[in-house]
Design an enzyme around this catalytic site. Structure first.
Site, PDB file in Angstrom:
ATOM      1  N   LYS A 105       0.854  -1.188   0.000  1.00  0.00           N
ATOM      2  CA  LYS A 105       0.000   0.000   0.000  1.00  0.00           C
ATOM      3  C   LYS A 105       0.887   1.234   0.000  1.00  0.00           C
ATOM      4  O   LYS A 105       2.046   1.174   0.422  1.00  0.00           O
ATOM      5  CB  LYS A 105      -0.888   0.023   1.251  1.00  0.00           C
ATOM      6  CG  LYS A 105      -2.128   0.869   1.102  1.00  0.00           C
ATOM      7  CD  LYS A 105      -3.237   0.096   0.415  1.00  0.00           C
ATOM      8  CE  LYS A 105      -4.477   0.938   0.242  1.00  0.00           C
ATOM      9  NZ  LYS A 105      -5.638   0.124  -0.155  1.00  0.00           N
ATOM     10  N   ASN A 219     -16.440   6.747  -4.786  1.00  0.00           N
ATOM     11  CA  ASN A 219     -16.511   5.715  -5.818  1.00  0.00           C
ATOM     12  C   ASN A 219     -17.238   4.470  -5.309  1.00  0.00           C
ATOM     13  O   ASN A 219     -18.216   4.019  -5.909  1.00  0.00           O
ATOM     14  CB  ASN A 219     -15.078   5.392  -6.280  1.00  0.00           C
ATOM     15  CG  ASN A 219     -15.048   4.217  -7.237  1.00  0.00           C
ATOM     16  OD1 ASN A 219     -15.346   3.089  -6.857  1.00  0.00           O
ATOM     17  ND2 ASN A 219     -14.707   4.469  -8.478  1.00  0.00           N
ATOM     18  N   GLY A 221     -18.925   3.873  -2.265  1.00  0.00           N
ATOM     19  CA  GLY A 221     -20.210   4.082  -1.589  1.00  0.00           C
ATOM     20  C   GLY A 221     -21.329   4.419  -2.560  1.00  0.00           C
ATOM     21  O   GLY A 221     -22.426   3.854  -2.487  1.00  0.00           O
TER      22      GLY A 221
HETATM   23  P1  NAD Z   1     -13.317   7.983  -2.575  1.00  0.00           P
HETATM   24  O1  NAD Z   1     -12.216   8.928  -2.408  1.00  0.00           O
HETATM   25  O2  NAD Z   1     -13.933   7.849  -3.929  1.00  0.00           O
HETATM   26  O3  NAD Z   1     -14.517   8.357  -1.568  1.00  0.00           O
HETATM   27  C1  NAD Z   1     -14.352   8.515  -0.198  1.00  0.00           C
HETATM   28  C2  NAD Z   1     -15.659   9.073   0.358  1.00  0.00           C
HETATM   29  O4  NAD Z   1     -15.593   9.089   1.776  1.00  0.00           O
HETATM   30  C3  NAD Z   1     -15.954  10.492  -0.086  1.00  0.00           C
HETATM   31  O5  NAD Z   1     -17.337  10.624  -0.350  1.00  0.00           O
HETATM   32  C4  NAD Z   1     -15.608  11.322   1.163  1.00  0.00           C
HETATM   33  O6  NAD Z   1     -16.339  12.519   1.235  1.00  0.00           O
HETATM   34  C5  NAD Z   1     -16.020  10.362   2.235  1.00  0.00           C
HETATM   35  N1  NAD Z   1     -15.402  10.631   3.531  1.00  0.00           N
HETATM   36  C6  NAD Z   1     -14.135  11.002   3.813  1.00  0.00           C
HETATM   37  N2  NAD Z   1     -13.993  11.152   5.146  1.00  0.00           N
HETATM   38  C7  NAD Z   1     -15.194  10.838   5.692  1.00  0.00           C
HETATM   39  C8  NAD Z   1     -15.701  10.791   7.032  1.00  0.00           C
HETATM   40  N3  NAD Z   1     -14.913  11.107   8.058  1.00  0.00           N
HETATM   41  N4  NAD Z   1     -16.985  10.437   7.216  1.00  0.00           N
HETATM   42  C9  NAD Z   1     -17.772  10.130   6.165  1.00  0.00           C
HETATM   43  N5  NAD Z   1     -17.362  10.154   4.904  1.00  0.00           N
HETATM   44  C10 NAD Z   1     -16.095  10.510   4.672  1.00  0.00           C
HETATM   45  O7  NAD Z   1     -12.786   6.595  -2.029  1.00  0.00           O
HETATM   46  P2  NAD Z   1     -13.276   5.138  -2.391  1.00  0.00           P
HETATM   47  O8  NAD Z   1     -12.419   4.626  -3.474  1.00  0.00           O
HETATM   48  O9  NAD Z   1     -14.748   5.125  -2.511  1.00  0.00           O
HETATM   49  O10 NAD Z   1     -12.820   4.355  -1.064  1.00  0.00           O
HETATM   50  C11 NAD Z   1     -13.635   4.308   0.099  1.00  0.00           C
HETATM   51  C12 NAD Z   1     -13.138   3.208   1.008  1.00  0.00           C
HETATM   52  O11 NAD Z   1     -13.139   1.972   0.298  1.00  0.00           O
HETATM   53  C13 NAD Z   1     -11.701   3.378   1.523  1.00  0.00           C
HETATM   54  O12 NAD Z   1     -11.600   2.874   2.829  1.00  0.00           O
HETATM   55  C14 NAD Z   1     -10.890   2.514   0.587  1.00  0.00           C
HETATM   56  O13 NAD Z   1      -9.676   2.068   1.177  1.00  0.00           O
HETATM   57  C15 NAD Z   1     -11.858   1.379   0.378  1.00  0.00           C
HETATM   58  N6  NAD Z   1     -11.562   0.632  -0.846  1.00  0.00           N
HETATM   59  C16 NAD Z   1     -11.648   1.228  -2.069  1.00  0.00           C
HETATM   60  C17 NAD Z   1     -11.340   0.479  -3.191  1.00  0.00           C
HETATM   61  C18 NAD Z   1     -11.452   1.055  -4.568  1.00  0.00           C
HETATM   62  O14 NAD Z   1     -11.220   0.330  -5.534  1.00  0.00           O
HETATM   63  N7  NAD Z   1     -11.849   2.299  -4.734  1.00  0.00           N
HETATM   64  C19 NAD Z   1     -10.955  -0.855  -3.071  1.00  0.00           C
HETATM   65  C20 NAD Z   1     -10.906  -1.435  -1.810  1.00  0.00           C
HETATM   66  C21 NAD Z   1     -11.208  -0.662  -0.705  1.00  0.00           C
END
Ligand code: NAD
Length: 411
Positions: A105, A219, A221
């Site tokens: 990571k 992305n 959510g």
């Molecule tokens: P992203 O950057 O697209 O979205 C993150 C979201 O979380 C945004 O809407 C932001 O406003 C919100 N956020 C940030 N801080 C916050 C808080 N304190 N309370 C509530 N909301 C908050 O990121 P993503 O790619 O959707 O990733 C989200 C999670 O999923 C992360 O933990 C990431 O590690 C995990 N994840 C993502 C992927 C991927 O392929 N995108 C893969 C595995 C895991």
């Protein structure tokens, strides 16, 4: 130890599996610490022509099963501890899913919201040069994570290729479709999580009145919310970093998305009840989906959680001690290393396509993703039933075992 921090929680979850497998101390000590930790300070020329220094990390936790694989996060709270925990989670996730990868990571301490696109490009290229000796298509392959996206991955591929002197799009996954990306990578994490949701739905009889709250509208959510709503489930609450919104009858996800794009936050949307992220986590819903950041459910709020099921799309949203409280309360938790693995699975497909210079169809990607997710869910579900374990305990057991079996040949 308090069992509340992200890294110590990850270590505690893995230690339980080490105990169940009765691992010797030598083996435990290899798996407790990352194999390689890179910390870099690198310069970026900003739009005003000033040079600013930034700090970044790349951690390779373990590569017994293959080259490191894991995302790069751009966030002001990135720390070495956080990246170490995320890298270890990647080792277990990749192992659990049967991928030919170890765990890695990366992260940069930065608030990209306050930077222009040209500054983010300059930062990405400078960070890539700084870590270039330690990444590569056969050594360590980055991908997107919080606040990084396909465009950023394309810059990494380009900068790495210039540094290496040969074109290597397979050094990074999550690239744009018109630049060696894979169809379906953008929705893979959310869709993978939704496949798990549907397996649970089948087993536990969810119906159209099943209510869902989702923390984080990025992305992962947003896309999860979209899939759930398309199938008629009721998404009653979503949130972003500024706060949460709730509507008893169910939110219109596309309207919320449009309003967030135009106004900057879900809090600006009309006809909904605003609340804090903390309140949202404690809503009386059937399914809670943390999809933002780690450390959201701790001993401070675990007792107040009312959801019956939690699907961890975020990495590490529940602390070790909170997990014990939720288990006592009979809340079923589908852990991150199962639920959010769709992203890395389709990253693997992208890497394969790059190496063969192929472009797979959406049907092929989705069908293969479903095969991976459903097979692993069924295996873990069987172990849960047979050995009276939680999903997390069963998943860690299987993940650690596969790494240990390979590690024997690699010491
Ligand atoms: P992203 O950057 O697209 O979205 C993150 C979201 O979380 C945004 O809407 C932001 O406003 C919100 N956020 C940030 N801080 C916050 C808080 N304190 N309370 C509530 N909301 C908050 O990121 P993503 O790619 O959707 O990733 C989200 C999670 O999923 C992360 O933990 C990431 O590690 C995990 N994840 C993502 C992927 C991927 O392929 N995108 C893969 C595995 C895991």
């Amino acid at each position: 130890m308090s069992g509340e921090g992200f890294l110590e929680s990850t270590k505690a979850f893995q230690r339980e599996a080490f105990d169940r497998l009765d691992l010797p101390e030598g083996c435990r000590s290899i798996l407790r610490e990352p194999k390689r930790v890179i910390e870099v300070s690198f310069p970026v020329r900003m739009d005003d022509n000033e040079v600013r220094m930034f700090k970044g990390y790349r951690v390779l936790h373990n590569d017994s099963l293959g080259p490191g694989k894991g995302g790069i996060r751009y966030h002001p709270d990135v720390s070495l501890e956080e990246v170490k925990a995320l890298a270890a989670l990647m080792t277990w996730k990749n192992s659990l899913m049967g991928l030919p990868y170890g765990g890695a990571k990366g992260g940069v301490v930065v608030h990209p919201k306050y930077m222009s696109e040209s500054e983010i490009e300059a930062l990405t290229r400078s960070f890539t040069r700084a870590i270039a000796p330690f990444i590569g298509p056969n050594t360590d392959i980055p991908a997107p994570d919080v606040y990084t996206n396909a465009k950023i991955m394309a810059w990494i591929a380009d900068e790495y290729s210039r540094t290496a002197g040969s074109f290597r799009p397979d050094v990074v996954t999550g690239k744009p479709l018109n630049f060696f990306g894979s169809v379906g990578r953008d929705i893979a994490t959310a869709y993978g999580a939704y496949i798990i949701f549907k397996q649970l739905a089948k087993k536990h009889g969810f119906n159209k009145s099943t209510t869902i709250a989702i923390q984080g509208f990025g992305n992962a959510g947003y896309n999860f919310a979209k899939f759930a709503q398309q199938d008629g489930f009721k998404v009653v609450a979503v949130s972003d970093s500024r706060g949460a919104i709730y509507k008893k009858e169910g939110l219109n996800i596309e309207e919320i998305k449009k309003c967030k794009e135009e106004e900057g936050s879900v809090l600006e949307c009309r006809g909904v009840k605003a609340m804090s992220n903390e309140e949202m986590l404690e809503l009386d819903v059937d399914v809670l989906v943390p999809a933002a950041l780690e450390g959201q459910i701790t001993t401070k709020n675990a007792n107040n959680i009312k959801a019956k099921y939690i699907l961890e799309i975020a990495n590490g949203p529940i602390s070790y001690r909170a997990d014990k409280i939720l288990t006592e309360k009979n809340i079923i938790v589908l852990p991150d290393i199962i639920t959010n693995s769709g992203g890395v699975i389709v990253s693997y497909f992208e890497w394969l396509q790059n190496r063969m210079m192929e472009q797979w169809s959406k049907d092929k990607v989705i069908k293969k993703l479903e095969e991976y997710m459903i097979r692993v869910f069924k295996e873990i579900d069987k172990k849960v039933e047979k050995d009276n374990m939680t999903y997390r305990q069963a998943a860690y057991y299987k993940a650690v075992k596969r790494v240990v079996d390979a590690l024997k040949y690699r010491i």
